[in-house]
Design a protein around this motif. Structure first.
Motif, PDB file in Angstrom:
ATOM      1  N   ALA A  97      60.822   8.786 -46.148  1.00  0.00           N
ATOM      2  CA  ALA A  97      59.586   9.399 -45.669  1.00  0.00           C
ATOM      3  C   ALA A  97      59.709  10.926 -45.607  1.00  0.00           C
ATOM      4  O   ALA A  97      58.707  11.619 -45.426  1.00  0.00           O
ATOM      5  N   TYR A  98      60.915  11.435 -45.762  1.00  0.00           N
ATOM      6  CA  TYR A  98      61.155  12.872 -45.681  1.00  0.00           C
ATOM      7  C   TYR A  98      61.502  13.417 -47.060  1.00  0.00           C
ATOM      8  O   TYR A  98      62.198  12.769 -47.836  1.00  0.00           O
ATOM      9  N   GLY A 118      55.263  16.266 -44.089  1.00  0.00           N
ATOM     10  CA  GLY A 118      53.980  16.922 -43.910  1.00  0.00           C
ATOM     11  C   GLY A 118      54.072  18.433 -43.969  1.00  0.00           C
ATOM     12  O   GLY A 118      53.327  19.124 -43.277  1.00  0.00           O
ATOM     13  N   GLY A 119      54.997  18.955 -44.761  1.00  0.00           N
ATOM     14  CA  GLY A 119      55.163  20.395 -44.887  1.00  0.00           C
ATOM     15  C   GLY A 119      55.906  21.048 -43.733  1.00  0.00           C
ATOM     16  O   GLY A 119      56.103  22.258 -43.724  1.00  0.00           O
ATOM     17  N   GLN A 120      56.338  20.272 -42.751  1.00  0.00           N
ATOM     18  CA  GLN A 120      57.047  20.796 -41.586  1.00  0.00           C
ATOM     19  C   GLN A 120      58.525  20.390 -41.636  1.00  0.00           C
ATOM     20  O   GLN A 120      58.837  19.255 -41.997  1.00  0.00           O
ATOM     21  N   THR A 121      59.407  21.292 -41.267  1.00  0.00           N
ATOM     22  CA  THR A 121      60.827  20.967 -41.206  1.00  0.00           C
ATOM     23  C   THR A 121      61.065  20.025 -40.040  1.00  0.00           C
ATOM     24  O   THR A 121      60.761  20.351 -38.895  1.00  0.00           O
ATOM     25  N   ALA A 122      61.596  18.837 -40.351  1.00  0.00           N
ATOM     26  CA  ALA A 122      61.863  17.833 -39.323  1.00  0.00           C
ATOM     27  C   ALA A 122      63.316  17.888 -38.859  1.00  0.00           C
ATOM     28  O   ALA A 122      63.620  17.516 -37.728  1.00  0.00           O
ATOM     29  N   LEU A 123      64.208  18.345 -39.748  1.00  0.00           N
ATOM     30  CA  LEU A 123      65.632  18.375 -39.423  1.00  0.00           C
ATOM     31  C   LEU A 123      66.360  19.295 -40.385  1.00  0.00           C
ATOM     32  O   LEU A 123      66.073  19.302 -41.579  1.00  0.00           O
ATOM     33  N   THR A 124      67.318  20.047 -39.855  1.00  0.00           N
ATOM     34  CA  THR A 124      68.218  20.857 -40.667  1.00  0.00           C
ATOM     35  C   THR A 124      69.617  20.306 -40.458  1.00  0.00           C
ATOM     36  O   THR A 124      70.047  20.101 -39.323  1.00  0.00           O
TER      37      THR A 124
END
Length: 175
Positions: A97-98, A118-124
């Protein structure tokens, strides 16, 4: 009232911590055949050599993803590619999903993975040498409110087993 409910006032954080601990300790009691780890090199694009399975020596018990003997489970040292390919494969298959991307990190001695939705950083996720004292990326993520993980690719006795990487990543994503 559990220990985590006292530590975490947020139910989501409490659940993430509980799930992480359950995942970390679920494999502790399993006895698995041991292998000898290949010597790790810095070159992140050098393929990891396959190792022969050997009898487990009498040693201190190993943990979920650490110890003197290589777990039978897939890990970065028995994977038929580089450790960057290993982590990339896990992130792409286990977290479809990412959108997963990676770039060289600060100074070229690390690799930085970014999982976005969704264009947003979820995890680095930062892969770096145990000799690194870099905290710049971790601090930048904290300032921006982005979850951050780090894995060491060359720490003796630390295998980064597939289940360990998945459990930590799930917890960081709040899944």
């Amino acid at each position: 009232m559990s220990l985590f409910s006292k530590l975490f006032k947020d139910e989501k954080a409490e659940k993430a911590a509980t799930d992480l601990l359950k995942g970390l300790f679920s494999g502790v009691l399993k006895e698995e055949p041991a292998q000898t780890a290949p010597e790790n090199t810095f070159a992140d694009q050098a393929p990891v050599q396959h190792v022969q399975q050997t009898a487990a020596p009498a040693a201190a018990p190993s943990g979920f993803s650490w110890g003197e003997t290589m777990p039978a489970e897939e890990n970065q040292f028995n994977y038929p590619g580089t450790y960057v390919e290993y982590f990339d494969g896990i992130f792409r298959t286990e977290f479809p999903a990412y959108v997963t991307s990676h770039t060289p990190g600060y100074g070229g001695r690390s690799t930085v993975f970014t999982l976005t939705a969704g264009g947003q950083t979820a995890l680095t996720v930062e892969l770096l040498s145990e000799n690194s004292s870099s905290v710049k990326l971790r601090e930048n993520c904290a300032k921006r409110g982005i979850p951050y993980l780090r894995f060491y690719y060359d720490h003796h006795g630390w295998w980064n087993t597939r289940s360990y990487v998945i459990a930590r990543t799930r917890a960081a994503l709040g899944l």
